[in-house]
Scaffold this motif. Structure first.
Motif, PDB file in Angstrom:
ATOM      1  N   GLN A 184     -20.167  56.025   1.209  1.00 11.10           N
ATOM      2  CA  GLN A 184     -19.677  57.085   2.144  1.00 11.10           C
ATOM      3  C   GLN A 184     -18.231  56.683   2.592  1.00 11.10           C
ATOM      4  N   ILE A 185     -17.475  57.432   2.182  1.00 11.12           N
ATOM      5  CA  ILE A 185     -16.190  57.210   2.864  1.00 11.12           C
ATOM      6  C   ILE A 185     -15.903  57.780   4.228  1.00 11.12           C
ATOM      7  N   PRO A 186     -15.564  56.706   5.272  1.00  8.16           N
ATOM      8  CA  PRO A 186     -15.672  57.231   6.805  1.00  8.16           C
ATOM      9  C   PRO A 186     -14.393  58.276   6.908  1.00  8.16           C
ATOM     10  N   THR A 187     -14.269  59.224   6.249  1.00  4.44           N
ATOM     11  CA  THR A 187     -13.423  60.475   6.687  1.00  4.44           C
ATOM     12  C   THR A 187     -13.439  61.681   5.886  1.00  4.44           C
ATOM     13  N   THR A 188     -13.401  62.588   6.356  1.00  5.96           N
ATOM     14  CA  THR A 188     -13.521  63.817   5.757  1.00  5.96           C
ATOM     15  C   THR A 188     -12.390  64.443   4.851  1.00  5.96           C
ATOM     16  N   ASP A 189     -11.192  63.721   5.388  1.00  8.48           N
ATOM     17  CA  ASP A 189      -9.842  64.282   4.776  1.00  8.48           C
ATOM     18  C   ASP A 189      -9.785  63.778   3.150  1.00  8.48           C
ATOM     19  N   ALA A 190      -9.314  64.396   2.366  1.00  6.08           N
ATOM     20  CA  ALA A 190      -9.347  64.083   1.014  1.00  6.08           C
ATOM     21  C   ALA A 190      -8.828  62.538   0.657  1.00  6.08           C
ATOM     22  N   ALA A 191      -9.517  61.601   0.003  1.00  2.00           N
ATOM     23  CA  ALA A 191      -9.349  60.202  -0.025  1.00  2.00           C
ATOM     24  C   ALA A 191     -10.115  59.816  -1.104  1.00  2.00           C
ATOM     25  N   CYS A 192      -9.800  58.405  -1.647  1.00  2.00           N
ATOM     26  CA  CYS A 192     -10.544  57.776  -2.568  1.00  2.00           C
ATOM     27  C   CYS A 192     -10.761  56.087  -1.935  1.00  2.00           C
ATOM     28  N   ALA A 193     -11.771  55.760  -2.642  1.00  2.00           N
ATOM     29  CA  ALA A 193     -12.320  54.395  -1.905  1.00  2.00           C
ATOM     30  C   ALA A 193     -12.635  53.668  -3.302  1.00  2.00           C
ATOM     31  N   ALA A 194     -12.929  52.222  -3.164  1.00  2.00           N
ATOM     32  CA  ALA A 194     -13.226  51.337  -3.922  1.00  2.00           C
ATOM     33  C   ALA A 194     -14.175  50.130  -3.499  1.00  2.00           C
ATOM     34  N   VAL A 195     -15.148  49.764  -4.121  1.00  2.30           N
ATOM     35  CA  VAL A 195     -15.937  48.359  -3.843  1.00  2.30           C
ATOM     36  C   VAL A 195     -15.023  47.242  -3.883  1.00  2.30           C
ATOM     37  N   ILE A 196     -14.810  46.399  -2.992  1.00  2.00           N
ATOM     38  CA  ILE A 196     -14.053  45.359  -2.866  1.00  2.00           C
ATOM     39  C   ILE A 196     -14.336  44.240  -3.963  1.00  2.00           C
ATOM     40  N   ARG A 197     -13.654  44.172  -4.952  1.00  2.08           N
ATOM     41  CA  ARG A 197     -13.942  43.049  -6.099  1.00  2.08           C
ATOM     42  C   ARG A 197     -12.391  42.989  -6.712  1.00  2.08           C
ATOM     43  N   GLY A 198     -12.477  41.848  -6.937  1.00  4.29           N
ATOM     44  CA  GLY A 198     -11.103  41.377  -7.955  1.00  4.29           C
ATOM     45  C   GLY A 198     -10.024  41.812  -7.253  1.00  4.29           C
ATOM     46  N   ASN A 199      -9.107  42.381  -7.926  1.00  2.00           N
ATOM     47  CA  ASN A 199      -7.637  42.554  -7.145  1.00  2.00           C
ATOM     48  C   ASN A 199      -7.749  43.993  -6.457  1.00  2.00           C
ATOM     49  N   VAL A 200      -8.759  44.495  -6.251  1.00  2.00           N
ATOM     50  CA  VAL A 200      -8.740  46.146  -5.732  1.00  2.00           C
ATOM     51  C   VAL A 200      -7.868  46.175  -4.492  1.00  2.00           C
ATOM     52  N   THR A 201      -7.916  45.409  -3.539  1.00  2.00           N
ATOM     53  CA  THR A 201      -7.272  45.448  -2.299  1.00  2.00           C
ATOM     54  C   THR A 201      -5.561  45.413  -2.631  1.00  2.00           C
ATOM     55  N   ASP A 202      -5.008  44.844  -3.364  1.00  2.13           N
ATOM     56  CA  ASP A 202      -3.660  44.660  -3.917  1.00  2.13           C
ATOM     57  C   ASP A 202      -3.399  46.286  -4.714  1.00  2.13           C
ATOM     58  N   VAL A 203      -4.338  46.300  -5.360  1.00  2.57           N
ATOM     59  CA  VAL A 203      -4.269  47.727  -6.302  1.00  2.57           C
ATOM     60  C   VAL A 203      -4.278  48.882  -5.317  1.00  2.57           C
ATOM     61  N   MET A 204      -5.084  48.895  -4.185  1.00  2.63           N
ATOM     62  CA  MET A 204      -4.913  49.902  -3.487  1.00  2.63           C
ATOM     63  C   MET A 204      -3.824  50.080  -2.487  1.00  2.63           C
ATOM     64  N   ASP A 205      -3.277  49.023  -2.185  1.00  2.00           N
ATOM     65  CA  ASP A 205      -1.816  48.959  -1.511  1.00  2.00           C
ATOM     66  C   ASP A 205      -0.558  49.470  -2.338  1.00  2.00           C
ATOM     67  N   GLN A 206      -0.986  49.393  -3.696  1.00  2.00           N
ATOM     68  CA  GLN A 206      -0.017  49.949  -4.812  1.00  2.00           C
ATOM     69  C   GLN A 206       0.032  51.370  -4.745  1.00  2.00           C
ATOM     70  N   CYS A 207      -1.470  51.852  -5.241  1.00  2.58           N
ATOM     71  CA  CYS A 207      -1.491  53.059  -5.449  1.00  2.58           C
ATOM     72  C   CYS A 207      -1.682  54.062  -4.091  1.00  2.58           C
ATOM     73  N   CYS A 208      -1.779  53.819  -2.994  1.00  3.51           N
ATOM     74  CA  CYS A 208      -1.908  54.413  -1.707  1.00  3.51           C
ATOM     75  C   CYS A 208      -0.375  54.965  -1.397  1.00  3.51           C
ATOM     76  N   ASP A 209       0.483  54.333  -2.061  1.00  2.09           N
ATOM     77  CA  ASP A 209       1.909  54.712  -1.492  1.00  2.09           C
ATOM     78  C   ASP A 209       2.257  54.635   0.045  1.00  2.09           C
ATOM     79  N   ASP A 210       2.596  55.703   0.544  1.00  7.02           N
ATOM     80  CA  ASP A 210       2.448  55.454   2.003  1.00  7.02           C
ATOM     81  C   ASP A 210       1.392  55.497   3.033  1.00  7.02           C
TER      82      ASP A 210
END
Length: 151
Positions: free
Chosen positions: A21-47
């Motif tokens: 359950q993503i804690p926002t009603t605005d358009a968003a994507c999320a991921a379960v934290i595993r492996g390199n996903v934190t770094d990937v989110m920093d890259q893909c989320c742009d600004d």
């Protein structure tokens, strides 16, 4: 003859169903934290800023400057994780609020604007859990209507 034994202790995790359950009603994507996903989110989320939630078990960001489909594709392709990446809006949706990432000095700037989602596709996540309180409210409404018909 020498024997070596090893034991594995079970670790308890505080992750639960709140991860989905993503804690926002605005358009968003999320991921379960595993492996390199934190770094990937920093890259893909742009600004857009990334935010951890559910006891740091998951991470999300708003679809700012890109639609949900592009954001989801970036996260899944760079992380290689197709099962634990999910979004809360249609693939053409974009976030209606804006903000900037916080800098290393600890300052951050955030602005808001009003807008509408441009989603015409089905939501990117299919199985959304129904809350018990929501089911109770629906049952109460139906039983009240049924009692009104009987009296």
């Amino acid at each position: 003859m020498s024997t070596t034994t090893s034991s594995v202790s079970a670790t308890s995790t505080a992750c639960g169903s709140g991860v989905w359950q993503i804690p926002t009603t605005d358009a968003a994507c999320a991921a379960v934290i595993r492996g390199n996903v934190t770094d990937v989110m920093d890259q893909c989320c742009d600004d857009a800023s990334t935010h951890k939630y559910d006891n740091d078990c998951a991470i999300y960001c708003l679809a700012q400057g890109q639609d949900v489909g592009k954001l989801q594709t970036c996260i899944t392709s760079k992380s290689g994780n197709f099962n634990d990446v999910f979004c809360n809006a249609g693939l053409n949706a974009t976030a209606t609020s804006t903000g900037t990432k916080s800098t290393s000095t600890g300052t951050s700037t955030s602005t808001s604007s009003t807008g509408t989602s441009t989603s015409t596709d089905n939501a990117a996540i299919v199985n959304q859990p129904i809350s018990k309180s929501g089911l109770g409210l629906v049952a109460l409404l139906f039983s009240s209507a049924f009692m009104a018909v009987l009296s």
